[in-house]
Write a protein that holds these residues in place. Structure first.
Motif, PDB file in Angstrom:
ATOM      1  N   ILE A 129      53.458 -21.755  14.453  1.00 37.60           N
ATOM      2  CA  ILE A 129      52.855 -23.014  13.995  1.00 37.60           C
ATOM      3  C   ILE A 129      51.380 -23.072  14.378  1.00 37.60           C
ATOM      4  O   ILE A 129      50.519 -23.441  13.569  1.00 37.60           O
ATOM      5  N   VAL A 267      54.854 -31.529  17.109  1.00 31.80           N
ATOM      6  CA  VAL A 267      56.088 -30.745  17.012  1.00 31.80           C
ATOM      7  C   VAL A 267      57.178 -31.490  17.765  1.00 31.80           C
ATOM      8  O   VAL A 267      57.100 -31.674  18.983  1.00 31.80           O
ATOM      9  N   TYR A 299      56.202 -30.929  12.602  1.00 25.78           N
ATOM     10  CA  TYR A 299      57.263 -29.923  12.554  1.00 25.78           C
ATOM     11  C   TYR A 299      58.467 -30.458  13.314  1.00 25.78           C
ATOM     12  O   TYR A 299      58.337 -31.155  14.314  1.00 25.78           O
ATOM     13  N   CYS A 301      61.916 -28.830  14.949  1.00 18.44           N
ATOM     14  CA  CYS A 301      62.639 -27.610  15.322  1.00 18.44           C
ATOM     15  C   CYS A 301      63.911 -28.037  16.067  1.00 18.44           C
ATOM     16  O   CYS A 301      63.818 -28.756  17.069  1.00 18.44           O
ATOM     17  N   GLN A 312      63.619 -24.669  11.543  1.00 16.93           N
ATOM     18  CA  GLN A 312      62.219 -25.048  11.701  1.00 16.93           C
ATOM     19  C   GLN A 312      61.776 -25.632  10.364  1.00 16.93           C
ATOM     20  O   GLN A 312      61.703 -24.931   9.364  1.00 16.93           O
ATOM     21  N   PHE A 314      59.014 -28.291   8.141  1.00 17.56           N
ATOM     22  CA  PHE A 314      57.723 -28.971   8.078  1.00 17.56           C
ATOM     23  C   PHE A 314      57.930 -30.255   7.299  1.00 17.56           C
ATOM     24  O   PHE A 314      58.533 -30.251   6.224  1.00 17.56           O
TER      25      PHE A 314
END
Length: 341
Positions: A129, A267, A299, A301, A312, A314
């Motif tokens: 990323i 994230v 993101y 995850c 993962q 987006f």
């Protein structure tokens, strides 16, 4: 919860989690599954908690402060444990003698193992990323426990006994086997991390001895490497600026996202946590993330949300773009199967 449901939980735990990982817990879980007296005690565990993990951790936690013959079967308490064939009567006697203490622990404690080795598959995602966006990363971990995964960019990594990434001089090295595709070359370039936020219903404060002992009790008796890794990570953790927040992530995450620096790439991640949420709350979490993505890209995850695979994604303007989906990793990250985009 019915005895039949609990029995099935213990059998699944033995067959899917303990085989080739913990002979002691495999033997105990299979024995508990057919013992109504022990299932009755396990029924005191809140339904949102995995009963096998909480019962076995609570027993090990008590053993740490009590002198009892049962400790002689635990590799966490002796270098020469007694063979497990005769353990169950001793285990049952211990549980029956400490029912009141166990019941209290069931209400006070949560299964929140801070499995640092799961960074082995999270870290390549983060380097990927960062390489793609060249923006500092801001971590929000859901179910952070003590927050040790929030320091993933400060640990060393060894994959398949060959590839090594050095981020620290203190010797804290996470070893794991990648059974999938080749890791991206970006894994050797650490990301810049500007914020580290962990949310948990009951954050573990490692400065408190009792809470540190509980985290140790969650590690299975034969898993010496996990205990060693935890102790090696503690000095690193103490030097990091980590914000641990007590509360419900679904209620807090939108507000917390507004505290993230604008130039950062957000994230949000969680491992082996979402399976403890009722299905409606899992959908609510996704709605919250979609709302955040209307304001800023992020993101996500995760695993154990709607399946056991590792994802993962987006997220931007309410849409989800899958970046990679990996097969279910080992529960303690001894191995995983990397998948490139």
């Amino acid at each position: 919860m019915s005895y039949a449901t609990l029995s099935r939980q213990f059998r699944i735990f033995a067959e899917q989690e303990c085989v080739d990982s913990s002979p002691l817990y495999e033997h105990l879980a299979n024995s508990i599954a057919v013992d109504e007296e022990l299932l009755e005690i396990a029924s005191m565990i809140p339904p949102n908690q995995p009963a096998p993990n909480l019962l076995l951790a609570a027993v090990q936690y008590l053993l740490g402060s009590l002198k009892d013959p049962l400790a002689k079967y635990y590799a966490s308490f002796t270098a020469t444990p007694i063979p497990i064939q005769g353990v169950y009567p001793v285990f049952k006697a211990f549980v029956m003698a400490h029912k009141a203490q166990l019941k209290s622990l069931f209400q006070e404690k949560l299964v929140q193992t801070n499995e640092i080795r799961r960074c082995a598959y999270l870290y390549p995602m983060m380097t990927d990323i960062y390489h793609k966006h060249q923006r500092p990363l801001a971590f929000i971990e859901i179910g952070a426990s003590a927050g040790l995964q929030l320091g993933m960019d400060h640990y060393n990594y060894c994959y398949n006994h060959q590839l090594s990434i050095y981020n620290t001089d203190n010797g804290c090295t996470i070893s794991s086997e990648n059974r999938g595709e080749t890791l991206p070359v970006t894994v050797s370039k650490p990301p810049v991390v500007c914020q580290r936020i962990g949310i948990d219903l009951n954050p573990i404060d490692l400065r408190q001895k009792e809470e540190s002992l509980w985290l140790q009790a969650l590690i299975w008796p034969e898993h010496h490497e996990r205990r060693l890794l935890l102790n090696e990570a503690l000095p690193i953790f103490g030097q990091l600026d980590i914000q641990l927040i007590k509360g419900d992530a679904i209620q807090l995450i939108k507000e917390l996202s507004q505290t993230i620096e604008q130039e950062a790439m957000l994230v949000v991640y969680h491992t082996h946590v979402a399976n403890q949420l009722p299905l409606p709350l899992r959908h609510e979490l996704m709605e919250q993330l979609k709302e955040i993505s209307m304001v800023r890209p992020l993101y996500h995850c995760y695993n154990n949300l709607f399946d056991k695979q590792l994802h993962q994604d987006f997220m931007h303007l309410g849409t989800i773009e899958p970046i990679r989906t990996m097969e279910r990793p080992d529960g303690h990250a001894r191995w995983f199967k990397w998948a490139n985009c």
